[in-house]
Motif scaffolding. Structure first.
Motif, PDB file in Angstrom:
ATOM      1  N   SER A   1      59.896  29.031  52.809  1.00 43.54           N
ATOM      2  CA  SER A   1      59.092  29.934  53.638  1.00 43.54           C
ATOM      3  C   SER A   1      57.849  30.367  52.841  1.00 43.54           C
ATOM      4  O   SER A   1      57.894  30.411  51.603  1.00 43.54           O
ATOM      5  CB  SER A   1      59.918  31.154  54.024  1.00 43.54           C
ATOM      6  OG  SER A   1      61.096  30.768  54.697  1.00 43.54           O
ATOM      7  N   PRO A   2      56.753  30.681  53.532  1.00 38.33           N
ATOM      8  CA  PRO A   2      56.568  30.689  54.982  1.00 38.33           C
ATOM      9  C   PRO A   2      56.256  29.300  55.528  1.00 38.33           C
ATOM     10  O   PRO A   2      55.452  28.570  54.946  1.00 38.33           O
ATOM     11  CB  PRO A   2      55.377  31.636  55.170  1.00 38.33           C
ATOM     12  CG  PRO A   2      54.580  31.468  53.904  1.00 38.33           C
ATOM     13  CD  PRO A   2      55.576  31.222  52.811  1.00 38.33           C
TER      14      PRO A   2
ATOM     15  N   LEU B   1      53.845  35.182  62.454  1.00 36.81           N
ATOM     16  CA  LEU B   1      53.884  34.938  61.013  1.00 36.81           C
ATOM     17  C   LEU B   1      52.626  35.472  60.338  1.00 36.81           C
ATOM     18  O   LEU B   1      52.693  36.064  59.251  1.00 36.81           O
ATOM     19  CB  LEU B   1      54.045  33.444  60.742  1.00 36.81           C
ATOM     20  CG  LEU B   1      54.084  33.015  59.271  1.00 36.81           C
ATOM     21  CD1 LEU B   1      55.116  33.799  58.488  1.00 36.81           C
ATOM     22  CD2 LEU B   1      54.340  31.520  59.161  1.00 36.81           C
TER      23      LEU B   1
ATOM     24  N   GLY C   1      60.718  34.224  57.855  1.00 36.06           N
ATOM     25  CA  GLY C   1      59.561  33.486  57.365  1.00 36.06           C
ATOM     26  C   GLY C   1      59.609  32.007  57.685  1.00 36.06           C
ATOM     27  O   GLY C   1      58.624  31.298  57.474  1.00 36.06           O
TER      28      GLY C   1
END
Length: 441
Positions: free
Chosen positions: A127-128, A356, A329
């Protein structure tokens, strides 16, 4: 701020990358083409349209029309490119598919905050990240996704309609008209009852291409092959894509059935057979569809094909922003999440990208309530459902209008749908400042 990886440059991936970059977030967009292609893809461009060239209805009495209007409020890349390459299609938004894909590709490649890296991704990045690899995800990555604890994958079958060249049509046997006289954007091939009967006989007995693991019960209803419709009942096509209602020419006997052709490119040289998704073998497509008046000598620029699509059993795995519940994420977007359709796929990328970006910027999460099309779609994907299946955006998944004291229920369906749309758009108008929050470019 961490650089975001977006995996897949389809409709959802491009929209997600665009929404992130507009808010100043640097993006690495990973795309396996042109090094490798899925069974349904042919072009090296991004946002390739592999089925129809239609984004469906564009009116606010239509749920996907509302969804498009909500996306416009967020300055959607996909909607902007579609409008720039629109072709005539009555009340629908249809595009020149090559021009559209080229436009999306150019704008993505020219954005200073988006780096494009070509090559297959075989594992889930840290992540992200937004995974938007579609229902035809490469085998290696699909295997990694399937191994995520608590996740199961499902599948259905999708089909595309053939495209023919305009110059090969017998235009003396067809006429221009949109249904109910609303313009002349479609070419119509009228059939008598005798012609229809002969066509259906040939259709149900034609040889079909083998599709691994194919089962009729797992065909997405919105892309049902025309031969499968005919096998359900002789008159099913005549009440479906071949319905003649609203296509009677003045002074003439109404046709028994009609095949409509929709313009597929801006140059007006290609037309697709509306609603004629098929898995007939290519020679059979030439033979059987050549029985349609006007198509006797049709040249096929592209044959109809069918392929198996995989999607996630998303309820309990993703939240209503398309984010993994167990791995904040990490987002998924597009048709692989259980949304169905071009617009819905792009819209899921929009929600994932906006959500996000706001997390990374330290901005409070934006509400996507269930009385909006964007919010209702995310809620559908996240809500437990023992019979979870891909879903188009419909008014059935949006919150109903509240019962207010002294107000009667709006009985006219179109008026009720328009009122639902007005409520959603009023909400986004009231939150226009929040939509623009964090925008850098």
């Amino acid at each position: 701020m961490n650089k975001v990886q977006v995996i897949g440059a389809g409709l959802a991936g491009c929209e997600a990358a665009w929404q992130l970059a507009r808010r100043g977030v640097s993006v690495t967009l990973r795309e396996m083409k042109p090094q490798s292609f899925s069974p349904a893809h042919h072009s090296g461009n991004f946002a390739e349209l592999v089925c129809s060239n239609s984004f469906r209805g564009d009116r606010l009495s239509n749920a996907v029309g509302l969804l498009k209007e909500e996306m416009r409020r967020f300055h959607s890349l996909i909607l902007s490119a579609a409008e720039a390459h629109r072709v005539p299609a009555g009340g629908a938004l249809a595009v020149d598919r090559e021009g559209f894909s080229q436009e999306v590709t150019r704008r993505i490649q020219e954005h200073p905050l988006i780096e494009v890296v070509h090559g297959e991704v075989a594992d889930i990045p840290e992540s992200p990240v937004i995974i938007a690899t579609g229902p035809l995800t490469s085998d290696a990555l699909a295997q990694r996704i399937a191994e995520i604890p608590g996740l199961s994958t499902l599948n259905f079958y999708d089909a595309a309609a053939p495209v023919v060249t305009k110059e090969s049509l017998d235009l003396s046997r067809v006429y221009r008209m949109s249904r109910y006289g609303k313009g002349d954007d479609y070419l119509n091939c009228p059939l008598t009852e005798e012609e229809y009967d002969a066509f259906v006989d040939a259709l149900v007995n034609a040889e079909t291409a083998e599709v691994h693991g194919f089962e009729e019960k797992r065909v997405f209803e919105g892309c049902m092959p025309i031969e499968s419709m005919a096998k359900r009942g002789r008159m099913v096509p005549a009440f479906g894509p071949m319905k003649p209602v609203g296509l009677r020419r003045e002074g003439e006997k109404p046709p028994f059935a009609v095949v409509q052709l929709r313009q597929d490119d801006a140059a007006d040289t290609l037309y697709n057979l509306v609603g004629f998704q098929t898995r007939l073998r290519f020679p059979e497509q030439r033979r059987v569809f050549g029985m349609i008046p006007g198509l006797e000598h049709a040249e096929f620029a592209r044959y109809g094909v069918m392929h198996r699509n995989t999607f996630l059993n998303s309820p309990g795995f993703l939240n209503d922003r398309f984010e993994m519940i167990s791995r904040p994420g990490t987002y998924f977007a597009g048709q692989m999440t259980g949304v169905e359709g071009y617009v819905e796929s792009a819209a899921s990328g929009l929600v994932a990208g906006v959500s996000l970006a706001r997390d990374l910027l330290g901005i409070s999460r934006m509400d996507f309530p269930g009385w909006t099309a964007l919010g209702a779609m995310g809620r559908y994907v996240a809500t437990p459902n023992s019979r979870f299946q891909p879903m188009n955006c419909t008014f059935g998944i949006l919150d109903a209008l509240p019962a207010e004291q002294g107000r009667k229920r709006i009985r006219n369906k179109m008026e009720r749908y328009e009122a639902i749309s007005a409520r959603a758009l009023n909400y986004w108008a009231e939150h226009a400042d929040q939509i623009e929050e964090g925008i850098k470019a």
